[in-house]
Structure formats: structure tokens, C-alpha cells
Design an enzyme around this catalytic site. Structure first.
Site, PDB file in Angstrom:
ATOM      1  N   GLU B 268       0.725  -1.077  -0.038  1.00 53.12           N
ATOM      2  CA  GLU B 268      -0.206   0.155   0.129  1.00 53.12           C
ATOM      3  C   GLU B 268       1.073   1.237  -0.035  1.00 53.12           C
ATOM      4  OE1 GLU B 268      -2.972  -0.275  -0.694  1.00 53.12           O
ATOM      5  OE2 GLU B 268      -3.144  -2.457  -0.293  1.00 53.12           O
ATOM      6  N   HIS B 271       1.598   2.237  -3.549  1.00 52.41           N
ATOM      7  CA  HIS B 271       0.450   3.026  -4.084  1.00 52.41           C
ATOM      8  C   HIS B 271       0.580   4.356  -3.570  1.00 52.41           C
ATOM      9  CE1 HIS B 271      -1.904  -0.133  -6.151  1.00 52.41           C
ATOM     10  NE2 HIS B 271      -1.982  -0.887  -5.239  1.00 52.41           N
ATOM     11  N   GLU B 297      -0.545  -0.503  -9.745  1.00 54.47           N
ATOM     12  CA  GLU B 297      -0.186  -1.749  -9.280  1.00 54.47           C
ATOM     13  C   GLU B 297       1.282  -1.860  -9.468  1.00 54.47           C
ATOM     14  OE1 GLU B 297      -2.398  -3.232  -7.532  1.00 54.47           O
ATOM     15  OE2 GLU B 297      -1.452  -5.368  -7.243  1.00 54.47           O
TER      16      GLU B 297
END
Lengths: 503, 503
Positions: B268, B271, B297
Site C-alpha cells: 500500500e 500505491h 499496481e
């Protein structure tokens, strides 16, 4: 009870309701964003958040002042509506007319000026420099006068501003109540202050934040706060935010003042109970909204003062206090009751004031902002007048403007007319509590036993469930059988504090 | 770099930009409400939140499909624009055309059907009852076919759906890459599985949540996560949400799997770095937005796999692991590296899969959903085909549909075409990492030393700063000097796992 949505309503009513639902949801979204900003948002997020909030605010304004809204309201002028539907239309019409009367440019100018003023005020307060803030305050006074002029050119502009926060109690009533408070409380405070009473003060240590938070949570559970529909968090200024499905409260902790956070938590809990008590199936229309600031503050003050500062309450929570705080094993209910109710006239800070002197802080602000708006007082003279009034009402003069006329955020937002609702709400709290006390058997014993069902029911039936069905004066009459009055508050204050101070 | 806002742009461009800013802010508000719903909201808040989100979504749609937007775009058809402005118009036009092509009634029907389907899917999964979910899946397949038909009646409907998640990599490229992964990874996994290697497994205890969370925070600090612009919280499914001013990540903890939450956090974080890396002064237009799911991604997988599962990374964090977890005092870097990279072909659950077998889970879903949309596969046959493919690719058959075709949420949302981007992003991660590795001296040593400056700079310059300036294929070429290819991923996988398993 009849609902806002009924069959056989005119088409204009249905359309008005649809539009109002959408703007309610947009307003609810803004509420979540503001809560997040004050409680969760990392500091770097501010620029994006400010743009998101501005966009939602502009959309809300456009939805409310849409030409269609004006037309639907016109069509509903003489329509055959149920009393509930009439209340819905009354409330939407009022919002529409006020929003529509003010040019968007002026709304934006006020918004931009307050944004700048907020920053300047923070610095001015930090540096104790009223002269830096004064030009912004002048601009805001002028802009808010213009704003009032657009809404009602024939009215006293302060009355128009006051109605933004309390639309239905007329200013004469408000002023009469505040003047009575001043005239009766100043001598009482003097007397109490001279009484030289020796009240217990069992709290003389430091009380860690996590212990205070655990206590707040335990007490919230005892007063039946529904954590499935709420949260407790911390923020720099305690506040309540949400709707009938999800209302969250915040508190803050001062390690040297263990009752401060508890009282603040109970206060916000009162606000939350009101939000959570309006009908869920009316979410999206005025019957699903809590009434304005006076009634809202009555709910927080009822819980904070009439419950949270009562002997019965300390009977209920004494063991919790002892569980979470060290060094008070010998304290009695009476000790804690005394500690929670001492008055401190020498205190200069409104948000730290006790239950009684608090109103002197409010009345002083009311008198100053009223004269600012009328033009009877120049901005440059505010510090001097502030200090004179502090001396007159509380016998104390602030050492600096930072702990004087610069202490509150409200004027930097241009929020003239907001302050009085704090005292008006306390006054209403006493009236409502007296009525509940009359209707409920052994209310005091129930509080001490932690049995709040009857009180919840009473407040739910007489206040919460109505949403904006009634105006403030009608709500007070429906709930208590009498017009709004300061009698109960003054009786309560006299009797509680004379007893406490052995007078 | 030139910006979206330039002087001398046609008036239509300025108006288009203003409109798009507003819809970006409304979208950002929805993002905050969704984050809150998954992380902070008490359960009771759901009904109000759902209404708030629907209202914002409808407003977003109305702003995007406003007739004015179509007219401004027409006016800009042959306008003289900078390349950045052309990119802005390209991205807005694409969104406008797709949103405008689909009737609002169909959008609403899909939204309502997915809402119901989500609830039914949760129950069906809990009760292992595919037949309960099947009718909803049939409806969603049909509705999504209609949706694709509106957008482009001449195209393969699956291709249209796929483009909702990855607009610029054509489906042929995607399919070629996925087929190559299947053809090369299936035998590799077989070989590794048969190798009977004895990899270290130093983690055999339970690891309390608070220790895991403290580790995640320490590691986030080591990879330079900016907590002034972010947060770490927990949620039932880890996700990342936010913009270039404020991007928050979540994780979740399994006390028996101490590396799981850490890898999820690092994923995460990748991201988040992307969101935080797009230009702040472009907030409100496509140059201030991250590219679509494949590129997104690639950023999470680059950090999770190429950093987070590398020897150098465990060199960096071994002491942190030992500080927070008991019982691993004797573990070496190699031990933890082996533990983080073991493959588990017998695992049936996608979100628990290792780096290699993960792609078999994706390819299986891709093949099934492609055939569902084309009509080559009936919904009722999904469980059987699912189990056959699991046996074929991984040599394992799920015992139940709950751990088979009912395990993922995506289809209950009607999100057909989403799954492939997970693998496509991993493939891109390898290509980008190979290129960064070539450009940066001693990248491995820098990772081991916790010196990520050069990698941050490389990703910032080659990926993050561009926002949506380039299409996905152009971005890949600009960043790596080559077209998008699976070569690097397959080389990386072969070499890493053959080395690890002594083949």
C-alpha cells in the site's frame, strides 16, 4: 406522528423535498470532511481539503438557491398541507430566502475575509497584538452589516445576524433574559466570592490522558452513549458532528484538570443525544434535523450541568473516578461535587469558566458585538471596553488581550450573534430539566443508580423526536407547558450555589 | 515541465478545466467518505453514508456529462494546445464520452444490482452456496454487456470493460502477456514444487497486533513515508486512498503471519508514494492524477516484491523484526528472505498467495470472466471450470466454493476486467525496477543501507511527476526506453526462484 412524506402532497412539495434531500446529503458530506479535518487529517492535507469543502459549499448554495426552489415555494404558498409539511416548507423557505437574498459575491467575500482573518487572528493572539487583527475585524463587521442589510433592510442588523444561529427566539426576549442574568448573577457571584467558603479540592495531582480517556469512555457507557452510532476522539476544540445515524463527539485532555475533559465529554454527549434522537426516517428533510443553537445547547448543558455537576452523578461515578485516578481513595461524593462546582471569578478564559461566571463572559461579548454592529462601538475601543466589563462583572482585568478580547475564534469567522445562544441554551436547560424532574419519579435517585431510561424517554418525546417540527418558542411550550423563561435557571443557580457556599 | 494552466488557452479550455476541477473535488470528497466508512465509521452510520455517497456520485456524473462539457470538447477539437493541454483534453474527453454513452438508468441499475449482489455474495460465501449468488452474477454479466454495448457496439465487450480499469494497454497485449505468464510459470512452479527444497521458516509463534503495527510504522519510516501527508490505519481489506496532499494506507493483522501485514503495508505504501508524487499544483486536472490500475499496481508491486521481498530489505529491517518479535533472535537475513519467498501452490486463496502462484489465480479469473462476458461460459458452470483450472495450474482443488469461485468481492461489484491489472502491474514493476537498477549505482546496497533517495527520485521523475500526461504505453517507453514487455518479470522470476530453490 405524521411524516414529511405523505401521499396527496402537491407535486411541488415532492420536488422540493427531493432537492432538499440532495442538499442535506451534500451538507452531511461536508460535515464528514470537517470532522476528518479536525480529528484525523494529516496536516499536509489542508490545501486539498479546503478545495473540496469550497466545492461542496458552492454546490449546496446552488441547490438551495436554484430558481426551481423559489418556484416550488411560490406554488406551495396556499397549498393544503399537513402541519408537518407546513413545518417542512417553513424551514426550507426560511433558508431559501436568506440564502437567496445575499449576493454570491458577498458570501464569497465574507468567506475569503474570514479565511484570512482566522490566520491573522491566530498570529495576533499568539503575539498579543490586537492592532494586527483590528482591520480584519473592522472589515468583517462592515461585511456582516451589508449581509444583514440584504436579508432585511428594515431590521436591526444584529437581530438579523442573531437569527442565523437562533431564528425563532426574538432578540428582545434574548436581551431581556441576558440582562436579567447579568443583574442577578453579578451580585450572587460577588456574594459567593466573599463567602470565603472552604470547598474540597481532592484533585491536586496530574492525571494521565489515557486514564482520563478510559474514564470518559466508562462514563459514556453509563449514560448509554451508543458506540454503534458514535465515536469518541480528541481534537484541539471539543465538538459534536453528525446525524441521526452517526454522531461523533470529541474531547481534549488537560492532565492537571481531570474533571475538565469529563465535563466536556458529557457536554458533547448531550449534543450527540439530540442529533441521534431525531427520527431516522426523516433524514434528508427538516423534520430529521435538530433545532438551532439554543435548543442544541440546552441539551448539552442539561447533561453537563444538571446531570454532570450533580451530587447524584458523583454518587454514580465515584468508583470510576477512583478506579482511573490515583490519590483520591479517600474522596467522598461531596468532595467531588464541591470540586466540580467551585466558582473561579478570577478566571479570564471563557472556555475554562465555571457554570456561573460563564454567563458573564457571554454577556460581555453580547454587549460588545451588539454595539460593534450598531456602530456604537469602534473596533479600536474593543480591548478597553472588554477590560472594563471584565472588571465590572467579575472584578478582574485581563493582563493581555490574548487572554482578553482575542481569546475566542468566533469573531474571526464573522460569527456575530452566536455567543448569546450559549447562555440562552443554559437557561433553557434549566427549564427543561425542571419539567422533566416534575414528570419523572425520583429522577435524582435514578441518576445515582445510572438508570437514565426515563430521562432519555422524556427528552426524546419532548425535544428530540420533533426535529424542526416546532419553532423554538413552540417547542419550549410543548415540552414544559410554559413560555421560555429564565426563572428556572436563576432559581437553580441561587439554590445550588447558596447551598454549596453555606449562604 | 509545462502545466495544465497556461495563458493563451482557448476560453473553452479554461471553462472545461474549471468544471473538471469541481468534479475532481467532489470525487475527492467521495474518497474521504469511503475511507471513513471503511476505517472510522460506526456501523450504524451506513444508511446515511450510502445516501451521501449516492448524492455525490450523481453530482459527479452530472458535472461530467453536462452538455457544456460536450460543447467545450467540440470547440477544442482542432484547437492549438500545448502537449500538456492536449493530454488534459484527451483524458477528460475519454471520461466524458464513456459516461455520456451510458444511460443514467443503466448506471443506476448496475449500482443497485451490485448493492444487492454484494449482500447476497457475503451470505453465499459464508454459507458456501454458489447457487444463491448465481442469479445476481447472471444479471451483472448481462448488465455489463449492455453497458459495454452502449460505449462501443462494435468492440469486444470484455475489451470495453477492461478499458475501465486499464484504458491504454490494448487487450491483445494484455492477453499475450497473461498467456505467456501462464505458459512459463506453470512449469516453473511445478519444478519448484518438486524440488523439495528445505527453506527456513523462523516464524512459528504468534505475533501480537500491536507489535506488528509498531514494526509497520518503523518500516514505513525507513522507506520515508511522509506521515505529515499520510496515515496508517487498519481495515478489513487493506487499501490506499487520497491525493497528492494526503494519501492514507491501511493494513490488517494476522497474528500467525507476521510478514503478511508487513508486505501488505509495503504494498500500500507503493500505491501511496504514487499518489503523493503527482504534482501538487496540478490538483484538479488529469496532470495531477495518477495513471490507471496497471501503472498503479506496478508501484505497489515494485515496493512489495522488488524491495520488500529482497535480501537487501531484510538486511535493512532484520533488527526491527527482532526488536518487535520474540523468538527470532537467531534468525539470519537469509532465513527471513527464505520465509518471505516460499511458494505455496497448495494455497487456494488469492490474497494469501505468494509472489509466483498469485498470477495463476489472476489468469484463471481472467479466463473465466472473459468467457462469461463473451457468452462462452454459463454462470452455472463457473464452479466446475474454476476447480478444473485450479487443478490444471496449481495442482489443487478447492474443497468449497467459498474458498473457490466465491472468494473475491470483485464480481459482486460487476467489476469484470479488473483482475488482469494485478498481474499486468507486477509485470510492469519488474520492467521499471530493472530500468531503475540500471540507472542507479549499487541500488541493492542502497536498499540495504536504507538510502532510498535515488529510487524515490527515479520513480518520481519517470513515473509519478507525469500524472496522466502520457498514456500507459508511452509512459513505459519514456521510463524504460522499451515497449511494455514481460521479459523482465519472467527473467526475474526464473532467476530469483531457481536460486532460492537451488535449481
Amino acid at each position: 406522528m405524521a411524516t414529511a412524506e405523505e401521499t396527496d402532497a402537491p407535486a411541488a412539495y415532492e420536488e422540493l423535498l427531493d432537492q432538499y434531500e440532495r442538499l442535506t446529503y451534500v451538507g452531511g458530506a461536508s460535515g464528514v470532511l470537517s470532522w476528518d479535518q479536525q480529528v484525523m487529517m494529516p496536516a499536509g492535507g489542508a490545501p486539498a481539503r479546503s478545495k473540496q469543502l469550497s466545492a461542496l459549499s458552492a454546490i449546496h448554495h446552488e441547490l438551495l438557491t436554484d430558481d426551481d426552489v423559489g418556484e416550488w415555494l411560490d406554488e406551495l404558498d396556499d397549498a393544503d398541507l399537513t402541519p408537518e409539511q407546513e413545518a417542512v416548507v417553513r424551514e426550507i423557505r426560511r433558508q431559501y430566502e436568506r440564502a437567496d437574498a445575499v449576493p454570491v459575491e458577498l458570501v464569497e467575500e465574507i468567506s475569503e475575509t474570514s479565511s484570512e482573518a482566522l490566520q491573522v487572528w491566530e498570529d495576533a493572539k499568539a503575539e498579543d497584538d490586537f492592532s494586527a487583527f483590528a482591520p480584519y475585524l473592522e472589515d468583517l463587521v462592515e461585511l456582516k452589516r451589508e449581509y444583514a442589510e440584504h436579508i432585511d433592510p428594515d431590521a436591526d442588523p444584529y437581530e438579523v445576524l442573531f437569527a442565523d444561529y437562533e431564528p425563532y427566539l426574538d432578540l428582545d426576549t434574548a436581551e431581556r433574559v441576558l440582562t436579567r442574568l447579568r443583574d442577578e448573577l453579578v451580585p450572587l457571584i460577588d456574594e459567593l466570592n466573599d463567602a470565603d467558603a472552604d470547598l474540597a479540592q481532592p484533585f491536586d495531582g496530574t492525571y494521565p490522558e489515557d486514564a482520563q480517556e478510559a474514564l470518559s469512555r466508562d462514563v459514556l457507557a453509563k449514560v448509554d452513549y451508543d458506540f454503534e452510532r458514535g465515536r469518541l476522539d480528541t481534537s484541539s476544540h471539543p465538538f459534536t458532528s453528525g446525524n441521526q445515524f452517526d454522531t461523533r463527539i470529541t474531547t481534549r485532555f488537560d492532565e492537571s484538570d481531570p474533571l475538565g475533559a469529563l465535563m466536556s465529554t458529557v457536554h458533547e454527549y448531550g449534543h450527540a443525544q439530540y442529533n441521534l434522537g431525531v427520527p431516522q426516517d426523516e433524514y434528508g428533510n427538516p423534520l430529521g434535523e435538530s433545532r438551532d443553537l439554543t435548543v442544541h445547547e440546552s441539551q448539552s448543558r442539561l447533561w453537563e450541568n444538571h446531570i454532570g455537576r450533580s451530587r447524584a452523578f458523583y454518587d454514580l461515578v465515584l468508583d470510576d473516578l477512583k478506579e482511573h485516578f490515583d490519590g483520591i481513595d479517600d474522596a467522598t461524593v461531596e468532595d467531588v461535587y464541591e470540586a466540580a462546582n467551585q466558582i473561579y471569578p478570577e478566571n479570564r478564559i471563557r472556555v475554562e469558566a465555571d457554570e456561573l461566571t460563564y454567563h458573564m463572559h457571554i454577556i460581555l461579548r453580547f454587549e460588545i458585538e451588539r454595539d460593534l454592529i450598531s456602530g456604537d462601538l469602534d473596533v479600536e475601543d474593543v480591548p478597553e471596553v472588554w477590560n472594563e466589563k471584565m472588571e465590572e462583572y467579575l472584578g478582574v482585568t485581563p493582563d493581555t488581550d490574548a487572554e482578553g478580547c482575542l481569546q475566542d475564534i468566533h469573531w474571526s469567522h464573522g460569527n456575530f450573534g452566536y455567543f448569546p445562544t450559549y447562555s440562552l441554551g443554559s437557561v433553557l436547560a434549566a427549564q427543561l430539566y425542571a419539567s422533566a424532574d416534575e414528570d419523572i419519579d425520583d429522577l435524582d435517585a435514578k441518576v445515582a443508580a445510572g438508570d437514565f431510561d426515563a430521562l432519555h424517554d422524556w427528552l426524546g418525546e419532548n425535544v428530540h423526536q420533533h426535529g424542526k417540527r416546532y419553532t423554538t418558542p413552540d417547542l419550549v411550550e410543548e415540552a414544559t407547558g410554559e413560555p421560555y423563561t429564565a426563572d428556572y435557571f436563576l432559581d437553580y443557580a441561587e439554590s445550588k450555589f447558596r447551598d454549596l457556599y453555606d449562604l
